[in-house]
Design an enzyme around this catalytic site. Structure first.
Site, mmCIF file in Angstrom:
data_model
loop_
_atom_site.group_PDB
_atom_site.id
_atom_site.type_symbol
_atom_site.label_atom_id
_atom_site.label_comp_id
_atom_site.label_asym_id
_atom_site.label_seq_id
_atom_site.Cartn_x
_atom_site.Cartn_y
_atom_site.Cartn_z
ATOM 1 N N GLU A 1 49.146 25.863 43.266
ATOM 2 C CA GLU A 1 48.422 25.975 44.540
ATOM 3 C C GLU A 1 47.033 25.358 44.473
ATOM 4 O O GLU A 1 46.023 26.012 44.740
ATOM 5 C CB GLU A 1 48.326 27.454 44.955
ATOM 6 C CG GLU A 1 49.689 28.088 45.187
ATOM 7 C CD GLU A 1 49.586 29.570 45.499
ATOM 8 O OE1 GLU A 1 50.359 30.047 46.344
ATOM 9 O OE2 GLU A 1 48.734 30.253 44.904
ATOM 10 N N ASP B 1 40.624 34.052 39.191
ATOM 11 C CA ASP B 1 41.150 33.525 40.450
ATOM 12 C C ASP B 1 39.988 33.323 41.406
ATOM 13 O O ASP B 1 38.824 33.530 41.042
ATOM 14 C CB ASP B 1 42.208 34.462 41.045
ATOM 15 C CG ASP B 1 43.328 33.673 41.724
ATOM 16 O OD1 ASP B 1 43.034 32.975 42.714
ATOM 17 O OD2 ASP B 1 44.477 33.737 41.261
ATOM 18 N N HIS C 1 42.210 27.630 42.380
ATOM 19 C CA HIS C 1 41.929 29.069 42.241
ATOM 20 C C HIS C 1 40.625 29.271 41.464
ATOM 21 O O HIS C 1 40.523 30.145 40.609
ATOM 22 C CB HIS C 1 43.084 29.775 41.530
ATOM 23 C CG HIS C 1 44.329 29.901 42.365
ATOM 24 N ND1 HIS C 1 44.461 30.839 43.366
ATOM 25 C CD2 HIS C 1 45.492 29.206 42.341
ATOM 26 C CE1 HIS C 1 45.665 30.724 43.925
ATOM 27 N NE2 HIS C 1 46.300 29.738 43.326
#
Length: 492
Positions: free
Chosen positions: A296, A169, A232
């Site tokens: 995201e 991440d 990420h």
């Protein structure tokens, strides 16, 4: 726990003593080792392997009607006979034997003065759904392999069968890739977390991960690795700036929570890097599924990158926003070409991809209509980083929601889904103690809801009265309310 498909009590009781031996047919030796390892610490019984043993563990290909994970168990005063068509079915049956002995048999220290034994029963058992999982985020807060093994052990008690390991991440990269060593030496460390001034990091070796895979497999748990892309990606970009949209920029591993705007670039070198990483993941993790992340992903950098606009023109895309799906489809092609099944958080325009709807449970219907296999992961009922009650003694968690055991038990399960999983994101979970405190009893609720043929919240809460004793024997940290057998689950 979880509730068996059929359990009939019989007269009699099988006594376990120092003369009790195990007979394992070919292919069942691993289950025999597991049973001995699980019962010996508390009981002190040697349970040796012997051809005349009265505890019989057997692979039986005639039990195909119970599927890949089902088992049949018979206990009377003369013998214990556990049969299954697969090793994983036997592993689940071993956990049922363990629960039938006594809650105190679950502990790791010797217990004296106990007359060990099993009640007479006939059990035929198989799960309702094949995917019963937990995501564990080791990117935000690294956890050593010993913690992961303990987590697998607790999953196995509940017959949960998928550990989704979130390995990368913005805040850290934990997966070793020999061709790209800076991913862990640089990307595995951040200077601090949200201004605390404390460096944090760590990574696994290939040998540690391979051993974890074997350890989990012996307990009926398979591991699904996740490598986040194309967003990420801040930890990877800190290690190798040329993978970004602005190669001359130098960035540290991100020290804040949330989502970084910096994402992977889209030139050929980046795609080749991602294929290298996925090849290493596939070599280390032999399971069918490989998770590509895909959630995201801000597109603001692509909208100001000459290289991104060049790729848009070359691929005939409508604009930079379409690079997200294009990138993931390219990686899904690679994973599928290696004989594996790609997974993503959202549909990417490729029906081969298993989708995990997390924003809203209603998104599952869209994914199913598009031809995807679906694993439910709606955050309002499965994200365990949210506190499980509003009690003052509740550990810190993600703000905004409370997710109770009842919420987990009643998570939406549309017809046709593979199953579901909870997620333990670890921005607010620095220790193993905190991890387990957030996980249980909510993971017991998930396990029962996905395994039981006719889930019943009322029945579950009644059975939790006994199961809380098992969790206590296993040293699982419980809140004061959960530790009280009169109130085994958090208020709803």
């Amino acid at each position: 726990m979880p509730r068996p498909t059929r359990l009939i009590r019989r007269h009699g009781r099988f006594a376990l003593d120092r003369d009790t031996a195990i007979r394992a047919t070919p292919g069942a030796q691993g289950a025999a080792r597991l049973l001995r390892a699980l019962l010996r610490p508390a009981t002190g019984l040697p349970l040796p392997l012997h051809e005349d043993g009265r505890v019989v563990l057997a692979l039986d290909d005639r039990l195909v009607g119970l599927g890949d994970e089902g088992y049949a168990l018979t206990v009377n005063e003369h013998a214990v006979v556990l049969r299954a068509a697969t090793r994983h079915g036997l592993a689940h049956g071993v956990q049922t034997i363990r629960q039938l002995v006594s809650p105190t048999a679950m502990g790791s220290r010797p217990v004296s003065g106990v007359d060990w034994g099993l009640p007479g029963v006939d059990v035929r058992d198989a799960p309702r759904l094949p995917w019963r999982g937990v995501l564990l985020d080791v990117a935000r807060h690294f956890q050593p392999v010993a913690v992961l093994r303990r987590f697998v052990d607790l999953m196995a008690v509940h017959k949960l069968n998928v550990l989704h390991l979130h390995l990368t991440d913005d805040q850290g990269w934990r997966m070793p890739v020999p061709r790209h060593p800076r991913l862990t030496s640089v990307g595995g460390w951040r200077a601090e977390s949200m201004g605390d001034g404390v460096p944090h990091g760590g990574s696994y070796t290939r040998a540690e991960l391979a051993a974890l895979v074997s350890y989990a497999d012996e307990r009926g748990v398979r591991i699904v690795p996740e490598i986040e892309m194309p967003g990420h990606a801040r930890a990877a970009l800190a290690a190798y700036p040329h993978l970004g949209n602005f190669p001359r920029r130098r960035l540290p591993v991100w020290t804040r929570w949330g989502v970084s705007d910096e994402v992977f670039g889209v030139d050929d070198a980046v795609l080749e890097f991602c294929r290298d990483v996925l090849d290493e993941v596939i070599d280390v993790f032999p399971g069918r599924h490989v998770h590509l992340g895909g959630d995201e992903c801000p597109t603001s950098e692509w909208e100001s990158s000459p290289g991104a606009f060049r790729r848009v023109r070359e691929e005939g895309l409508a604009g930079p926003r379409e690079l997200h799906g294009w990138f993931l489809r390219a990686m899904a092609d690679h994973v599928a070409g290696r004989g594996r099944v790609p997974v993503s958080w959202e549909p990417i325009g490729d029906p081969r991809v298993v989708v995990m709807p997390w924003r809203d449970a209603a998104d599952a219907r869209t994914a199913l209509d598009l031809g995807h296999d679906v694993v439910m992961a709606p955050h309002r009922s499965t994200y365990l980083d949210y506190p499980q009650s509003a009690d003052p003694d509740e550990p810190a968690g993600q703000p905004g929601l409370v997710v109770t055991a009842r919420d987990v038990y009643h998570l939406p399960l549309p017809e046709g889904v593979l199953g579901a999983q909870c997620a333990l994101w670890t921005e607010y979970v620095p220790t193993a103690h905190h991890l387990e405190r957030l996980a249980y009893p909510r993971l017991a609720a998930l396990a029962d809801a996905l395994w039981a043929q006719r889930p019943s919240w009322t029945d579950f809460t009644e059975r939790m009265r006994a199961h809380t004793g098992r969790l206590s024997a296993l040293s699982v940290p419980l809140s004061r309310k959960e530790d009280d057998a009169r109130s085994p689950v958090p208020p709803c």
